[in-house]
Design a protein around this motif. Sequence first.
Motif, PDB file in Angstrom:
ATOM      1  N   ASP A   1      30.121  38.913  12.639  1.00  0.00           N
ATOM      2  CA  ASP A   1      29.199  37.796  11.751  1.00  0.00           C
ATOM      3  C   ASP A   1      29.805  36.703  11.992  1.00  0.00           C
ATOM      4  N   LEU A   2      30.794  36.048  11.458  1.00  0.00           N
ATOM      5  CA  LEU A   2      32.530  35.375  11.606  1.00  0.00           C
ATOM      6  C   LEU A   2      31.994  35.387  12.758  1.00  0.00           C
ATOM      7  N   TRP A   3      32.353  35.656  14.223  1.00  0.00           N
ATOM      8  CA  TRP A   3      31.578  35.518  15.496  1.00  0.00           C
ATOM      9  C   TRP A   3      30.949  34.998  15.958  1.00  0.00           C
ATOM     10  N   LYS A   4      30.165  34.912  15.120  1.00  0.00           N
ATOM     11  CA  LYS A   4      28.805  34.820  15.399  1.00  0.00           C
ATOM     12  C   LYS A   4      28.528  33.738  15.362  1.00  0.00           C
ATOM     13  N   THR A   5      28.802  33.169  14.755  1.00  0.00           N
ATOM     14  CA  THR A   5      28.412  32.216  13.808  1.00  0.00           C
ATOM     15  C   THR A   5      29.445  31.102  14.390  1.00  0.00           C
ATOM     16  N   LEU A   6      30.325  31.554  14.502  1.00  0.00           N
ATOM     17  CA  LEU A   6      31.165  29.682  15.127  1.00  0.00           C
ATOM     18  C   LEU A   6      31.388  29.918  16.355  1.00  0.00           C
ATOM     19  N   MET A   7      31.139  31.377  17.011  1.00  0.00           N
ATOM     20  CA  MET A   7      31.639  31.126  18.664  1.00  0.00           C
ATOM     21  C   MET A   7      29.569  30.983  19.535  1.00  0.00           C
ATOM     22  N   GLY A   8      29.251  31.306  18.628  1.00  0.00           N
ATOM     23  CA  GLY A   8      28.038  31.120  19.259  1.00  0.00           C
ATOM     24  C   GLY A   8      28.136  29.830  19.913  1.00  0.00           C
ATOM     25  N   PRO A   9      27.662  28.644  18.960  1.00  0.00           N
ATOM     26  CA  PRO A   9      27.962  27.100  18.969  1.00  0.00           C
ATOM     27  C   PRO A   9      28.910  26.542  19.493  1.00  0.00           C
ATOM     28  N   ARG A  10      29.717  27.057  19.548  1.00  0.00           N
ATOM     29  CA  ARG A  10      30.741  26.822  21.348  1.00  0.00           C
ATOM     30  C   ARG A  10      30.774  26.993  22.903  1.00  0.00           C
ATOM     31  N   ALA A  11      29.801  27.758  22.452  1.00  0.00           N
ATOM     32  CA  ALA A  11      30.063  28.684  23.343  1.00  0.00           C
ATOM     33  C   ALA A  11      28.889  27.934  24.142  1.00  0.00           C
ATOM     34  N   SER A  12      27.429  27.261  23.425  1.00  0.00           N
ATOM     35  CA  SER A  12      26.784  26.792  24.018  1.00  0.00           C
ATOM     36  C   SER A  12      26.778  25.429  24.522  1.00  0.00           C
ATOM     37  N   GLU A  13      27.808  24.480  23.357  1.00  0.00           N
ATOM     38  CA  GLU A  13      28.408  23.206  23.771  1.00  0.00           C
ATOM     39  C   GLU A  13      29.165  23.464  24.847  1.00  0.00           C
ATOM     40  N   PHE A  14      30.014  24.386  25.111  1.00  0.00           N
ATOM     41  CA  PHE A  14      30.514  24.456  26.928  1.00  0.00           C
ATOM     42  C   PHE A  14      29.646  24.423  27.659  1.00  0.00           C
ATOM     43  N   GLU A  15      28.377  25.659  27.390  1.00  0.00           N
ATOM     44  CA  GLU A  15      27.338  25.682  28.651  1.00  0.00           C
ATOM     45  C   GLU A  15      26.280  24.272  29.369  1.00  0.00           C
ATOM     46  N   ALA A  16      26.547  23.891  27.899  1.00  0.00           N
ATOM     47  CA  ALA A  16      25.599  22.205  28.296  1.00  0.00           C
ATOM     48  C   ALA A  16      26.506  21.249  28.840  1.00  0.00           C
ATOM     49  N   PHE A  17      28.171  21.261  28.465  1.00  0.00           N
ATOM     50  CA  PHE A  17      29.564  20.860  29.238  1.00  0.00           C
ATOM     51  C   PHE A  17      28.702  21.006  31.090  1.00  0.00           C
ATOM     52  N   LEU A  18      28.838  22.238  31.487  1.00  0.00           N
ATOM     53  CA  LEU A  18      28.857  22.478  32.428  1.00  0.00           C
ATOM     54  C   LEU A  18      27.792  22.299  33.367  1.00  0.00           C
ATOM     55  N   GLY A  19      26.410  22.050  32.564  1.00  0.00           N
ATOM     56  CA  GLY A  19      25.369  22.444  33.001  1.00  0.00           C
ATOM     57  C   GLY A  19      24.535  20.605  33.041  1.00  0.00           C
ATOM     58  N   GLU A  20      26.093  20.169  32.790  1.00  0.00           N
ATOM     59  CA  GLU A  20      25.857  18.259  32.598  1.00  0.00           C
ATOM     60  C   GLU A  20      26.634  18.472  33.943  1.00  0.00           C
ATOM     61  N   ARG A  21      27.189  18.989  34.214  1.00  0.00           N
ATOM     62  CA  ARG A  21      27.610  18.820  36.216  1.00  0.00           C
ATOM     63  C   ARG A  21      26.982  19.651  37.003  1.00  0.00           C
TER      64      ARG A  21
END
Length: 112
Positions: free
Chosen positions: A61-81
């Motif tokens: 549960d803590l993994w999902k709560t903490l890492m999911g949003p960061r993974a989405s941020e990382f994906e957005a960072f890559l997507g902009e490129r």
Amino acid sequence: KPFWIRAGQSPCWGIASMQRLPHPGDLEGAAGQWVEVRAPLSQPTALQGDWRVYPHLSSKDLWKTLMGPRASEFEAFLGERNIWVFECPICKQSGHGMRCDFGGHIRGMGHF
């Protein structure tokens, strides 16, 4: 893990915080030096421990709560490129695919 960018890279918008990441030219440090732009999501509970000392690695549960949003941020960072994440190399090794966006995948049942 903290969200890092190198000095000299282009900035992106953070999904979780909705605040613009600092422009790399405004970061302290020499070009090519790693600079922390997002604080760590969890702190080790002991010095010189292994993965078990990190709370987000010992709780689904803590993994999902903490890492999911960061993974989405990382994906957005890559997507902009125009860099798209189509597979997870960790899950690929165990024969699993990626059935949704990267942030959703990281939060998913099969990844943790």
